[in-house]
Design an enzyme around this catalytic site. Structure first.
Site, PDB file in Angstrom:
ATOM      1  N   CYS A 183     -10.290  -1.321   4.089  1.00 51.66           N
ATOM      2  CA  CYS A 183      -9.571  -1.372   5.376  1.00 51.66           C
ATOM      3  C   CYS A 183      -9.126   0.021   5.798  1.00 51.66           C
ATOM      4  CB  CYS A 183      -8.361  -2.284   5.267  1.00 51.66           C
ATOM      5  SG  CYS A 183      -8.838  -4.017   5.185  1.00 51.66           S
ATOM      6  N   GLU A 200      -4.455   3.096   6.325  1.00 54.70           N
ATOM      7  CA  GLU A 200      -4.454   2.731   4.906  1.00 54.70           C
ATOM      8  C   GLU A 200      -5.342   3.743   4.177  1.00 54.70           C
ATOM      9  OE1 GLU A 200      -4.830  -1.373   3.829  1.00 54.70           O
ATOM     10  OE2 GLU A 200      -5.839  -0.892   1.946  1.00 54.70           O
ATOM     11  N   ARG A 248       0.831  -1.236   0.000  1.00 52.25           N
ATOM     12  CA  ARG A 248       0.000   0.000   0.000  1.00 52.25           C
ATOM     13  C   ARG A 248       0.848   1.261   0.000  1.00 52.25           C
ATOM     14  NH1 ARG A 248      -1.989  -3.778  -0.921  1.00 52.25           N
ATOM     15  NH2 ARG A 248      -3.768  -4.794   0.043  1.00 52.25           N
TER      16      ARG A 248
HETATM   17  C1  LIG Z   1     -15.531  -2.353  -0.254  1.00 51.49           C
HETATM   18  C2  LIG Z   1     -14.086  -1.964  -0.476  1.00 51.49           C
HETATM   19  C3  LIG Z   1     -13.133  -2.963  -0.599  1.00 51.49           C
HETATM   20  C4  LIG Z   1     -11.787  -2.623  -0.782  1.00 51.49           C
HETATM   21  N1  LIG Z   1     -10.862  -3.633  -0.908  1.00 51.49           N
HETATM   22  C5  LIG Z   1      -9.576  -3.308  -1.131  1.00 51.49           C
HETATM   23  C6  LIG Z   1      -8.598  -4.350  -1.283  1.00 51.49           C
HETATM   24  O1  LIG Z   1      -8.890  -5.553  -1.214  1.00 51.49           O
HETATM   25  N2  LIG Z   1      -7.313  -3.988  -1.533  1.00 51.49           N
HETATM   26  C7  LIG Z   1      -6.938  -2.676  -1.645  1.00 51.49           C
HETATM   27  O2  LIG Z   1      -5.748  -2.414  -1.905  1.00 51.49           O
HETATM   28  N3  LIG Z   1      -7.834  -1.681  -1.499  1.00 51.49           N
HETATM   29  C8  LIG Z   1      -9.135  -1.959  -1.241  1.00 51.49           C
HETATM   30  N4  LIG Z   1     -10.043  -0.951  -1.090  1.00 51.49           N
HETATM   31  C9  LIG Z   1      -9.600   0.462  -1.105  1.00 51.49           C
HETATM   32  C10 LIG Z   1      -9.678   1.158  -2.492  1.00 51.49           C
HETATM   33  O3  LIG Z   1     -10.694   0.599  -3.279  1.00 51.49           O
HETATM   34  C11 LIG Z   1      -8.333   1.084  -3.226  1.00 51.49           C
HETATM   35  O4  LIG Z   1      -7.310   1.729  -2.494  1.00 51.49           O
HETATM   36  C12 LIG Z   1      -8.435   1.734  -4.624  1.00 51.49           C
HETATM   37  O5  LIG Z   1      -7.314   1.330  -5.385  1.00 51.49           O
HETATM   38  C13 LIG Z   1      -8.485   3.264  -4.575  1.00 51.49           C
HETATM   39  O6  LIG Z   1      -8.744   3.743  -5.897  1.00 51.49           O
HETATM   40  P1  LIG Z   1      -9.597   5.060  -6.151  1.00 51.49           P
HETATM   41  O7  LIG Z   1      -9.572   5.344  -7.605  1.00 51.49           O
HETATM   42  O8  LIG Z   1     -10.932   4.953  -5.529  1.00 51.49           O
HETATM   43  O9  LIG Z   1      -8.695   6.125  -5.398  1.00 51.49           O
HETATM   44  P2  LIG Z   1      -9.182   7.344  -4.483  1.00 51.49           P
HETATM   45  O10 LIG Z   1      -9.827   6.810  -3.259  1.00 51.49           O
HETATM   46  O11 LIG Z   1      -9.922   8.344  -5.281  1.00 51.49           O
HETATM   47  O12 LIG Z   1      -7.759   7.965  -4.089  1.00 51.49           O
HETATM   48  C14 LIG Z   1      -6.843   7.251  -3.279  1.00 51.49           C
HETATM   49  C15 LIG Z   1      -5.481   7.956  -3.352  1.00 51.49           C
HETATM   50  O13 LIG Z   1      -4.988   7.844  -4.682  1.00 51.49           O
HETATM   51  C16 LIG Z   1      -4.781   9.146  -5.232  1.00 51.49           C
HETATM   52  N5  LIG Z   1      -5.147   9.097  -6.655  1.00 51.49           N
HETATM   53  C17 LIG Z   1      -6.284   8.629  -7.218  1.00 51.49           C
HETATM   54  N6  LIG Z   1      -6.218   8.726  -8.563  1.00 51.49           N
HETATM   55  C18 LIG Z   1      -5.016   9.302  -8.841  1.00 51.49           C
HETATM   56  C19 LIG Z   1      -4.344   9.655 -10.034  1.00 51.49           C
HETATM   57  N7  LIG Z   1      -4.871   9.458 -11.257  1.00 51.49           N
HETATM   58  N8  LIG Z   1      -3.110  10.215  -9.926  1.00 51.49           N
HETATM   59  C20 LIG Z   1      -2.536  10.410  -8.716  1.00 51.49           C
HETATM   60  N9  LIG Z   1      -3.104  10.084  -7.555  1.00 51.49           N
HETATM   61  C21 LIG Z   1      -4.333   9.524  -7.622  1.00 51.49           C
HETATM   62  C22 LIG Z   1      -5.662  10.089  -4.436  1.00 51.49           C
HETATM   63  O14 LIG Z   1      -5.158  11.421  -4.475  1.00 51.49           O
HETATM   64  C23 LIG Z   1      -5.556   9.462  -3.065  1.00 51.49           C
HETATM   65  O15 LIG Z   1      -4.348   9.845  -2.455  1.00 51.49           O
HETATM   66  C24 LIG Z   1     -11.400  -1.257  -0.860  1.00 51.49           C
HETATM   67  C25 LIG Z   1     -12.377  -0.253  -0.754  1.00 51.49           C
HETATM   68  C26 LIG Z   1     -13.716  -0.599  -0.549  1.00 51.49           C
HETATM   69  C27 LIG Z   1     -14.734   0.493  -0.439  1.00 51.49           C
END
Ligand SMILES: Cc1cc2nc3c(=O)[nH]c(=O)nc-3n(C[C@H](O)[C@H](O)[C@H](O)COP(=O)(O)OP(=O)(O)OC[C@H]3O[C@@H](n4cnc5c(N)ncnc54)[C@H](O)[C@@H]3O)c2cc1C
Length: 302
Positions: A226, A296, A177
């Site tokens: 998480c 996280e 992460r």
């Molecule tokens: C039900 C559920 C289950 C989940 N299970 C997991 C799991 O099994 N494993 C896991 O790793 N995560 C899990 N997650 C967490 C999450 O889904 C991941 O971390 C996901 O990869 C975040 O992507 P996002 O596009 O939603 O990012 P966001 O939440 O929008 O952003 C997260 C971070 O990334 C940055 N970011 C986003 N896009 C960009 C970009 N294009 N350029 C630069 N920075 C950027 C943001 O600024 C922020 O710092 C879960 C979440 C939920 C709700």
């Protein structure tokens, strides 16, 4: 933060950036928590250096939003604007074992699209919401795999150089992460190298991962996955569960009854409630085990 200067607004139009004033981030995050600010939706990647120069020159702070699935955003009027890439069509181009994917592409759709073309490896990511850019930034992973293992090339806006560049996979470090990108770097596209596997076999792996999630996570409730990273050699969820903290609440922020490392918004939780709950659980774990849990979830508070 509001962009009230008509000159900035006009320039945004020239850069093909859509200004959505007064956007509630609670509507754009999986936790359903977050105050209000202006949202800038970017249609052309090439305009990003000019856009960021424009914001810097006018002292407009910004944050990058992907799918909002790993974010806890503060309440009220927010002191920065939010930048989001508009998902392009089709977003994924395949060439042999290589998939070139835009950062705004949906992660789950990317995994299934590749699977249908007999490209596997990412089965564990099925059920991880959000975008490919967010997954790259977080080095998302589950069930023993992480996206970083498949990254061969990343196209990004590098804040230090004020330009769009390409990094090779071996120039980036991907840890649990955590990635070596600078905080102001913006992911634009990635090339993944994926192993060939028959679709049926990948589908079987996807089904197993889906079943594991369904049986252990509060999927019908609003969460950010998480809250804490697992400390080395231990499970944060297990530690919290063993302390009997499932169901612990501050307002509508609640430790899930299903998975102790998922904190849910059971109604109208505020960021304040959720941050209090996080601090409380962290303190109890520290007292009991002498371990300080690290977030996280990414917190945007001030
Ligand atoms: C039900 C559920 C289950 C989940 N299970 C997991 C799991 O099994 N494993 C896991 O790793 N995560 C899990 N997650 C967490 C999450 O889904 C991941 O971390 C996901 O990869 C975040 O992507 P996002 O596009 O939603 O990012 P966001 O939440 O929008 O952003 C997260 C971070 O990334 C940055 N970011 C986003 N896009 C960009 C970009 N294009 N350029 C630069 N920075 C950027 C943001 O600024 C922020 O710092 C879960 C979440 C939920 C709700």
């Amino acid at each position: 933060m509001r962009i009230n200067d008509p000159k900035i607004a006009a320039r945004l139009g020239e850069l093909d950036v859509e200004l959505v004033p007064g956007t509630r981030l609670a509507d754009l995050t999986s936790l359903g928590i977050g105050g209000t600010t202006d949202l800038l939706r970017i249609r052309k990647y090439e305009s990003i250096p000019d856009l960021l120069n424009l914001l810097d020159a006018n002292h407009v702070p910004h944050r990058f939003l992907g799918g909002g699935s790993n974010l806890l955003v503060g309440d009220g009027e927010l002191p920065w604007v939010v930048l989001q890439l508009v998902p392009p069509e089709p977003g994924i181009i395949l060439e042999g074992n290589f998939a070139r994917v835009d950062a705004a592409a949906d992660l789950g759709r990317t995994v299934t699209f590749c699977a249908k073309h007999d490209l596997g490896g990412m089965e564990g990511l099925i059920g991880v919401p959000g975008t490919v850019g967010g997954a790259l930034r977080m080095n998302a992973g589950a069930y023993g795999m992480q996206i970083g293992a498949y990254v061969r090339e990343v196209k990004l806006y590098r804040a230090a150089d004020h330009k769009i560049e390409i990094l090779q996979g071996n120039q980036i470090s991907f840890e649990y992460r955590h990635t070596s990108f600078a905080p102001d770097d913006m992911m634009l596209a990635v090339t993944l190298e994926l192993p060939s596997k028959p679709y049926k076999e990948i589908l079987q792996g996807i089904r197993i991962c889906n079943e594991k999630r369904r049986s252990s996570q509060p999927l019908g409730q609003r969460s950010a996955g998480c809250i804490f990273k697992n400390p080395p050699g231990a499970s944060a969820g297990r530690m919290i569960d063993d302390l009997g903290l499932k169901g612990l609440s501050v307002g509508d922020a609640r430790v899930s009854d299903r998975h102790a490392n998922f904190f849910v918004n059971a109604g109208r939780a505020s960021a304040r409630d959720m941050l209090k709950l996080i601090a409380d659980v962290r303190e109890r774990v520290k007292k009991a085990y002498g371990v300080t849990l690290e977030n996280e979830v990414v917190v945007w508070n001030g």
